[in-house]
Design an enzyme around this catalytic site. Structure first.
Site, mmCIF file in Angstrom:
data_model
loop_
_atom_site.group_PDB
_atom_site.id
_atom_site.type_symbol
_atom_site.label_atom_id
_atom_site.label_comp_id
_atom_site.label_asym_id
_atom_site.label_seq_id
_atom_site.Cartn_x
_atom_site.Cartn_y
_atom_site.Cartn_z
ATOM 1 N N ASP A 37 20.609 6.349 2.029
ATOM 2 C CA ASP A 37 19.202 6.289 2.436
ATOM 3 C C ASP A 37 18.888 7.505 3.302
ATOM 4 O O ASP A 37 19.761 7.993 4.040
ATOM 5 C CB ASP A 37 18.907 5.009 3.207
ATOM 6 C CG ASP A 37 17.445 4.594 3.105
ATOM 7 O OD1 ASP A 37 17.171 3.565 2.442
ATOM 8 O OD2 ASP A 37 16.579 5.281 3.674
ATOM 9 N N ILE A 38 17.656 7.962 3.253
ATOM 10 C CA ILE A 38 17.252 9.115 4.062
ATOM 11 C C ILE A 38 17.195 8.744 5.540
ATOM 12 O O ILE A 38 17.451 9.582 6.411
ATOM 13 C CB ILE A 38 15.899 9.678 3.576
ATOM 14 C CG1 ILE A 38 15.554 10.968 4.309
ATOM 15 C CG2 ILE A 38 14.787 8.647 3.706
ATOM 16 C CD1 ILE A 38 14.321 11.680 3.756
ATOM 17 N N ASP A 75 18.937 12.602 1.595
ATOM 18 C CA ASP A 75 17.634 12.670 0.938
ATOM 19 C C ASP A 75 17.880 12.852 -0.553
ATOM 20 O O ASP A 75 18.594 13.775 -0.964
ATOM 21 C CB ASP A 75 16.863 13.864 1.517
ATOM 22 C CG ASP A 75 15.422 13.945 1.059
ATOM 23 O OD1 ASP A 75 15.092 13.429 -0.030
ATOM 24 O OD2 ASP A 75 14.618 14.569 1.784
ATOM 25 N N VAL A 76 17.292 12.004 -1.383
ATOM 26 C CA VAL A 76 17.526 12.122 -2.823
ATOM 27 C C VAL A 76 16.954 13.416 -3.403
ATOM 28 O O VAL A 76 17.286 13.791 -4.532
ATOM 29 C CB VAL A 76 16.957 10.911 -3.600
ATOM 30 C CG1 VAL A 76 17.732 9.647 -3.271
ATOM 31 C CG2 VAL A 76 15.465 10.736 -3.356
ATOM 32 N N TYR A 172 2.454 8.017 -8.062
ATOM 33 C CA TYR A 172 3.424 6.949 -8.273
ATOM 34 C C TYR A 172 3.478 6.557 -9.747
ATOM 35 O O TYR A 172 4.568 6.430 -10.328
ATOM 36 C CB TYR A 172 3.039 5.748 -7.406
ATOM 37 C CG TYR A 172 4.072 4.651 -7.350
ATOM 38 C CD1 TYR A 172 5.107 4.692 -6.422
ATOM 39 C CD2 TYR A 172 4.007 3.556 -8.217
ATOM 40 C CE1 TYR A 172 6.061 3.676 -6.360
ATOM 41 C CE2 TYR A 172 4.952 2.546 -8.159
ATOM 42 C CZ TYR A 172 5.967 2.613 -7.234
ATOM 43 O OH TYR A 172 6.913 1.613 -7.168
ATOM 44 N N LYS A 176 6.788 7.110 -12.039
ATOM 45 C CA LYS A 176 7.469 5.960 -12.629
ATOM 46 C C LYS A 176 7.467 6.024 -14.153
ATOM 47 O O LYS A 176 8.410 5.546 -14.801
ATOM 48 C CB LYS A 176 6.842 4.660 -12.126
ATOM 49 C CG LYS A 176 7.083 4.406 -10.634
ATOM 50 C CD LYS A 176 8.563 4.356 -10.279
ATOM 51 C CE LYS A 176 8.795 3.932 -8.832
ATOM 52 N NZ LYS A 176 10.235 3.855 -8.480
ATOM 53 N N VAL A 205 6.600 -6.294 -5.007
ATOM 54 C CA VAL A 205 7.709 -6.943 -4.308
ATOM 55 C C VAL A 205 7.405 -6.833 -2.811
ATOM 56 O O VAL A 205 7.065 -5.749 -2.329
ATOM 57 C CB VAL A 205 9.059 -6.258 -4.632
ATOM 58 C CG1 VAL A 205 10.199 -7.004 -3.972
ATOM 59 C CG2 VAL A 205 9.272 -6.167 -6.144
#
Length: 272
Positions: A37-38, A75-76, A172, A176, A205
């Site tokens: 996780d960042i 960071d991804v 987004y 996606k 969610v």
């Protein structure tokens, strides 16, 4: 013996929310975890992102399940950092068997810099998934023991609903949809190596990504956007454990011949 005993899962966005849920579900079924996780804020995010303390809590919950865990603050968007995490998985946990590319952001409402917001969402939600694949696929191929990759997309990766008047929403949706395309491309690429690639498409969610003041304000100011996000079944959302259950099935040997599939967990959102 759990379905993932003796296996290692590499999970991004694992500090809280869906990522934590996925990590705990697989750990409960025997997996060791690389929890990434960042743990820092991204400027375009309109809500607080996960903290180092959140990641520590995830680690503690995994350890209570008597599983090994490697926490990684990364960071991804940083391919080298993900490659280093993959190397740690090999050195300390024996490899990588399951990959869950879950990290993402979802800004809501007005933004001071539309171009920056759009680019950051694409970079985290799409380029970050691509980086996760690039960092882990070579290891999985080299191992020669197959595996499973699950990309967390969204119902908005199969539908354009919900992006009304919101550059963050537009980005987004675009990202996606891109994740869905990456899934199909990598399903073709990795099938000869017995590595399956699928995407999961949840409806809303209740995690901090949507359960926050910015989303509530945007919903109040833009009711037409909310009207487009109603599920077919009479529930406002699905729970994190519902998404985790789908992942646990499709990533396990029970789903051994399932690849290239976009699996909705959506209370009927996509058929409404």
């Amino acid at each position: 013996m759990g379905r993932f005993t003796g296996r290692t899962a590499f999970i991004t966005g694992a500090a809280r929310g869906q990522g934590r849920s996925h990590a705990l579900r697989l750990a409960a079924e025997g997996a060791d975890i690389v929890a990434i996780d960042i743990c820092a804020q991204i400027e375009s995010a309109t809500y607080d992102l996960a903290t180092p303390e959140d990641l520590d809590e995830t680690v503690g919950e995994i350890e209570k399940l008597d599983r090994r865990v490697i926490p990684v603050r990364a960071d991804v968007r940083d391919l080298a950092a993900l490659e280093a995490a993959a190397a740690e998985a090999v050195d300390h946990l024996g490899g990588i068997d399951v990959v869950i590319a879950n990290a993402g952001i979802a800004p809501s409402g007005p933004t001071p810099d539309a171009e920056q917001t759009f680019r950051e969402v694409i970079d985290v939600n799409l380029v970050g998934v691509w980086n996760t694949l690039r960092a882990t696929a070579p290891t999985m191929i080299e191992q020669g023991r197959g595996g499973a990759v699950v990309l967390i997309s969204s119902v908005l990766g199969l539908s354009g609903r919900g992006s009304v008047g919101n550059v963050g929403g537009e980005a987004y949706v675009a990202a996606k949809h891109g994740v869905t395309g990456l899934m199909k491309a990598y399903a073709n690429r990795l099938a000869p190596h017995a590595i399956r690639v699928n995407s999961i498409h949840p409806t809303g969610v209740p995690t901090p990504m949507i359960d926050n003041e910015a989303v509530r304000r945007f919903a109040a100011e833009t009711p037409e956007a909310v009207a487009g996000m109603i599920n077919l079944m009479d529930v406002p959302w699905v729970e994190t454990q519902d998404v985790s259950a789908a992942i646990a099935w499709v990533a396990s040997d029970e789903g051994r011949y399932v690849t290239g599939v976009s699996l909705p967990v959506d209370a009927g959102f996509l058929v409404k």
